[in-house]
Design a protein around this motif. Structure first.
Motif, PDB file in Angstrom:
ATOM      1  N   MET A   1     -77.932  60.316   8.416  1.00 55.19           N
ATOM      2  CA  MET A   1     -76.873  60.793   9.276  1.00 55.19           C
ATOM      3  C   MET A   1     -77.442  61.650  10.407  1.00 55.19           C
ATOM      4  O   MET A   1     -76.861  61.718  11.467  1.00 55.19           O
ATOM      5  N   HIS A   2     -78.586  62.299  10.178  1.00 54.99           N
ATOM      6  CA  HIS A   2     -79.113  63.189  11.209  1.00 54.99           C
ATOM      7  C   HIS A   2     -79.538  62.427  12.456  1.00 54.99           C
ATOM      8  O   HIS A   2     -79.381  62.912  13.559  1.00 54.99           O
TER       9      HIS A   2
ATOM     10  N   THR B   1     -76.464  61.597  14.394  1.00 49.88           N
ATOM     11  CA  THR B   1     -75.981  62.804  15.064  1.00 49.88           C
ATOM     12  C   THR B   1     -76.792  63.103  16.320  1.00 49.88           C
ATOM     13  O   THR B   1     -76.234  63.414  17.369  1.00 49.88           O
TER      14      THR B   1
ATOM     15  N   THR C   1     -74.198  67.657  12.305  1.00 50.42           N
ATOM     16  CA  THR C   1     -74.515  66.962  11.054  1.00 50.42           C
ATOM     17  C   THR C   1     -73.734  67.565   9.901  1.00 50.42           C
ATOM     18  O   THR C   1     -73.197  66.836   9.059  1.00 50.42           O
TER      19      THR C   1
ATOM     20  N   THR D   1     -83.491  69.933   5.535  1.00 47.31           N
ATOM     21  CA  THR D   1     -84.053  70.106   6.876  1.00 47.31           C
ATOM     22  C   THR D   1     -85.334  70.921   6.828  1.00 47.31           C
ATOM     23  O   THR D   1     -86.331  70.569   7.467  1.00 47.31           O
TER      24      THR D   1
END
Length: 109
Positions: A1-2, A5, A43, A78
């Motif tokens: 998903m990052h 985004t 995100t 992250t």
């Protein structure tokens, strides 16, 4: 998903007519923390929105989820990713710059 985004963030900036700085310039480096924070915030919003759809049907939680669990997991992932990938990226950057400069000199003749 990052990645979705980040691409969405850049798409929004370009659509809004924001002029992005030249890569690896001083301005580019100064904007990295802001872009990363914006992407991380977006995100988090997307993870919270799509979390409902990713839960298997029939799965039941034994208790109510804590509101901070999702953002905490995203932050942890992250930090691990940056710790693993940042040194390798920084080590490859001089070689990439040398290749770009070499290609530019070759193109100019």
């Amino acid at each position: 998903m990052h990645l979705t985004t980040m691409l969405g963030l850049y798409g929004a900036l370009l659509t809004a007519g924001v002029r992005l700085p030249d890569p690896v310039s001083g301005t580019w480096w100064m904007q990295i923390p802001l872009r990363l924070l914006a992407a991380a915030a977006l995100t988090g919003v997307l993870v919270a929105a799509f979390r409902v759809f990713e839960k298997p049907s029939g799965a039941r939680e034994s208790r109510a989820p804590r509101a901070w669990a999702g953002p905490a997991a995203a932050l942890g992932a992250t930090l691990v990713a940056v710790h693993v990938t940042a040194p390798a990226s920084m080590a490859r950057m001089p070689a990439g710059r040398a290749l770009v400069e070499r290609a530019g000199r070759a193109a100019r003749g």
